[in-house]
Design a protein around this motif. Structure first.
Motif, PDB file in Angstrom:
ATOM      1  N   MET A  67       0.834  -1.167   0.000  1.00 40.58           N
ATOM      2  CA  MET A  67       0.000   0.000   0.000  1.00 40.58           C
ATOM      3  C   MET A  67       0.890   1.246   0.000  1.00 40.58           C
ATOM      4  O   MET A  67       1.877   1.306   0.699  1.00 40.58           O
ATOM      5  CB  MET A  67      -0.885  -0.016   1.247  1.00 40.58           C
ATOM      6  CG  MET A  67      -1.773   1.169   1.357  1.00 40.58           C
ATOM      7  SD  MET A  67      -2.858   1.155   2.798  1.00 40.58           S
ATOM      8  CE  MET A  67      -3.573  -0.449   2.694  1.00 40.58           C
ATOM      9  N   PHE A  68       0.515   2.205  -0.799  1.00 37.12           N
ATOM     10  CA  PHE A  68       1.266   3.449  -0.885  1.00 37.12           C
ATOM     11  C   PHE A  68       0.654   4.509   0.014  1.00 37.12           C
ATOM     12  O   PHE A  68      -0.492   4.413   0.434  1.00 37.12           O
ATOM     13  CB  PHE A  68       1.286   3.967  -2.330  1.00 37.12           C
ATOM     14  CG  PHE A  68       2.107   3.118  -3.235  1.00 37.12           C
ATOM     15  CD1 PHE A  68       3.484   3.227  -3.252  1.00 37.12           C
ATOM     16  CD2 PHE A  68       1.512   2.183  -4.065  1.00 37.12           C
ATOM     17  CE1 PHE A  68       4.251   2.438  -4.071  1.00 37.12           C
ATOM     18  CE2 PHE A  68       2.263   1.387  -4.885  1.00 37.12           C
ATOM     19  CZ  PHE A  68       3.637   1.505  -4.892  1.00 37.12           C
ATOM     20  N   ASN A  69       1.439   5.537   0.287  1.00 39.99           N
ATOM     21  CA  ASN A  69       1.029   6.666   1.099  1.00 39.99           C
ATOM     22  C   ASN A  69       1.104   7.928   0.257  1.00 39.99           C
ATOM     23  O   ASN A  69       2.174   8.264  -0.258  1.00 39.99           O
ATOM     24  CB  ASN A  69       1.967   6.814   2.302  1.00 39.99           C
ATOM     25  CG  ASN A  69       1.890   5.634   3.223  1.00 39.99           C
ATOM     26  OD1 ASN A  69       0.987   5.538   4.035  1.00 39.99           O
ATOM     27  ND2 ASN A  69       2.826   4.696   3.088  1.00 39.99           N
ATOM     28  N   ILE A  70      -0.007   8.611   0.118  1.00 38.06           N
ATOM     29  CA  ILE A  70      -0.042   9.891  -0.561  1.00 38.06           C
ATOM     30  C   ILE A  70      -0.012  10.963   0.522  1.00 38.06           C
ATOM     31  O   ILE A  70      -0.792  10.912   1.479  1.00 38.06           O
ATOM     32  CB  ILE A  70      -1.314  10.027  -1.425  1.00 38.06           C
ATOM     33  CG1 ILE A  70      -1.418   8.864  -2.421  1.00 38.06           C
ATOM     34  CG2 ILE A  70      -1.346  11.384  -2.128  1.00 38.06           C
ATOM     35  CD1 ILE A  70      -0.225   8.694  -3.333  1.00 38.06           C
ATOM     36  N   VAL A  71       0.892  11.918   0.371  1.00 34.35           N
ATOM     37  CA  VAL A  71       1.078  12.965   1.380  1.00 34.35           C
ATOM     38  C   VAL A  71       0.820  14.317   0.726  1.00 34.35           C
ATOM     39  O   VAL A  71       1.514  14.689  -0.221  1.00 34.35           O
ATOM     40  CB  VAL A  71       2.509  12.919   1.970  1.00 34.35           C
ATOM     41  CG1 VAL A  71       2.658  13.969   3.067  1.00 34.35           C
ATOM     42  CG2 VAL A  71       2.856  11.521   2.479  1.00 34.35           C
ATOM     43  N   ALA A 117      -8.105   3.016  -4.729  1.00 35.25           N
ATOM     44  CA  ALA A 117      -6.842   2.291  -4.948  1.00 35.25           C
ATOM     45  C   ALA A 117      -6.295   1.680  -3.662  1.00 35.25           C
ATOM     46  O   ALA A 117      -5.206   1.116  -3.665  1.00 35.25           O
ATOM     47  CB  ALA A 117      -5.806   3.227  -5.568  1.00 35.25           C
ATOM     48  N   ASN A 118      -7.029   1.818  -2.560  1.00 37.98           N
ATOM     49  CA  ASN A 118      -6.617   1.264  -1.269  1.00 37.98           C
ATOM     50  C   ASN A 118      -5.285   1.858  -0.800  1.00 37.98           C
ATOM     51  O   ASN A 118      -4.349   1.140  -0.451  1.00 37.98           O
ATOM     52  CB  ASN A 118      -6.549  -0.265  -1.313  1.00 37.98           C
ATOM     53  CG  ASN A 118      -6.493  -0.865   0.069  1.00 37.98           C
ATOM     54  OD1 ASN A 118      -7.010  -0.302   1.031  1.00 37.98           O
ATOM     55  ND2 ASN A 118      -5.847  -2.011   0.183  1.00 37.98           N
ATOM     56  N   LEU A 119      -5.227   3.183  -0.789  1.00 43.94           N
ATOM     57  CA  LEU A 119      -4.023   3.914  -0.378  1.00 43.94           C
ATOM     58  C   LEU A 119      -4.301   4.697   0.902  1.00 43.94           C
ATOM     59  O   LEU A 119      -5.443   5.017   1.213  1.00 43.94           O
ATOM     60  CB  LEU A 119      -3.611   4.908  -1.463  1.00 43.94           C
ATOM     61  CG  LEU A 119      -3.493   4.374  -2.881  1.00 43.94           C
ATOM     62  CD1 LEU A 119      -3.241   5.514  -3.849  1.00 43.94           C
ATOM     63  CD2 LEU A 119      -2.404   3.338  -2.978  1.00 43.94           C
ATOM     64  N   ASN A 120      -3.239   5.025   1.600  1.00 48.04           N
ATOM     65  CA  ASN A 120      -3.326   5.915   2.762  1.00 48.04           C
ATOM     66  C   ASN A 120      -3.162   7.357   2.289  1.00 48.04           C
ATOM     67  O   ASN A 120      -2.314   7.635   1.440  1.00 48.04           O
ATOM     68  CB  ASN A 120      -2.209   5.614   3.760  1.00 48.04           C
ATOM     69  CG  ASN A 120      -2.294   4.216   4.320  1.00 48.04           C
ATOM     70  OD1 ASN A 120      -3.366   3.747   4.673  1.00 48.04           O
ATOM     71  ND2 ASN A 120      -1.164   3.546   4.394  1.00 48.04           N
ATOM     72  N   ASP A 151      -5.230  -5.433  -4.911  1.00 47.96           N
ATOM     73  CA  ASP A 151      -6.456  -6.150  -5.201  1.00 47.96           C
ATOM     74  C   ASP A 151      -7.423  -5.137  -5.817  1.00 47.96           C
ATOM     75  O   ASP A 151      -8.254  -4.546  -5.130  1.00 47.96           O
ATOM     76  CB  ASP A 151      -7.038  -6.767  -3.924  1.00 47.96           C
ATOM     77  CG  ASP A 151      -8.304  -7.563  -4.198  1.00 47.96           C
ATOM     78  OD1 ASP A 151      -8.496  -8.016  -5.345  1.00 47.96           O
ATOM     79  OD2 ASP A 151      -9.107  -7.713  -3.257  1.00 47.96           O
ATOM     80  N   LEU A 152      -7.252  -4.905  -7.114  1.00 42.67           N
ATOM     81  CA  LEU A 152      -8.050  -3.913  -7.800  1.00 42.67           C
ATOM     82  C   LEU A 152      -8.841  -4.575  -8.928  1.00 42.67           C
ATOM     83  O   LEU A 152      -8.327  -5.425  -9.643  1.00 42.67           O
ATOM     84  CB  LEU A 152      -7.154  -2.815  -8.399  1.00 42.67           C
ATOM     85  CG  LEU A 152      -6.255  -2.056  -7.411  1.00 42.67           C
ATOM     86  CD1 LEU A 152      -5.343  -1.103  -8.156  1.00 42.67           C
ATOM     87  CD2 LEU A 152      -7.105  -1.306  -6.396  1.00 42.67           C
ATOM     88  N   ARG A 153     -10.080  -4.146  -9.068  1.00 45.11           N
ATOM     89  CA  ARG A 153     -10.906  -4.630 -10.173  1.00 45.11           C
ATOM     90  C   ARG A 153     -10.417  -3.975 -11.462  1.00 45.11           C
ATOM     91  O   ARG A 153      -9.916  -2.860 -11.452  1.00 45.11           O
ATOM     92  CB  ARG A 153     -12.369  -4.258  -9.967  1.00 45.11           C
ATOM     93  CG  ARG A 153     -13.001  -4.878  -8.775  1.00 45.11           C
ATOM     94  CD  ARG A 153     -14.464  -4.496  -8.673  1.00 45.11           C
ATOM     95  NE  ARG A 153     -14.588  -3.051  -8.490  1.00 45.11           N
ATOM     96  CZ  ARG A 153     -15.597  -2.323  -8.969  1.00 45.11           C
ATOM     97  NH1 ARG A 153     -16.541  -2.881  -9.666  1.00 45.11           N
ATOM     98  NH2 ARG A 153     -15.653  -1.024  -8.748  1.00 45.11           N
TER      99      ARG A 153
END
Length: 159
Positions: free
Chosen positions: A1-5, A25-28, A154-156
């Protein structure tokens, strides 16, 4: 999982759009204050639609607070800026990376980027362009990071 800041974002609609992307996108998403708007503001919620309640959101009172709490990850901080010639697609992103974006009119503080300027990245643009919209930039770079690590997501497959 990535982190967007997002460091001191200024336009609530951009922040809402980025939040929506993070949910999908299941990101933080990390938002570093100050912001010029209240995060509960109607415009943020409108752009984020009904996704905002599902967002993995961390709000930090200051950049110093964020850096202190995440110091052990600093070598995986990437800084989106127009002040470098290194393209975002030349980076090998890894799960857990932090991708930083600055405020719409200010960009990222140079003092922050100088902590590891080798990790400053940019999006190629034509000579007439100065910069791209914050939400657009976040989407471009984030989805390259996802593309490089798609086996961990896990992306559609939908459009």
């Amino acid at each position: 999982m990535f982190n967007i800041v997002l460091v001191s974002p200024q336009i609530p609609q951009n922040t809402g759009s980025i939040g929506r992307m993070c949910v999908n996108a299941n990101l933080n998403l990390h938002i570093i204050k100050p912001t010029v708007f209240d995060l509960s503001e109607k415009a943020v919620r409108r752009a984020g639609l009904d996704y905002w309640k599902d967002l993995k959101l961390s709000v930090w009172e200051s950049l110093d607070e964020f850096l202190h709490a995440n110091a052990k990850f600093e070598d995986r901080f990437f800084y989106a800026t127009t002040k470098t010639d290194r393209f975002y697609f030349d980076v090998k992103f890894k799960e857990g990376d932090f991708i930083f974006f600055g405020g719409e009119s200010t960009g990222l503080p140079m003092q922050l980027m100088q902590r590891n300027f080798a990790n400053a990245i940019t999006i190629p643009m034509g000579k007439l362009g100065r910069s791209l919209n914050l939400a657009t930039s976040a989407g471009i770079i984030t989805y390259e990071a996802i593309r490089q690590n798609i086996d961990k997501f896990d992306l559609r497959n939908t459009i």
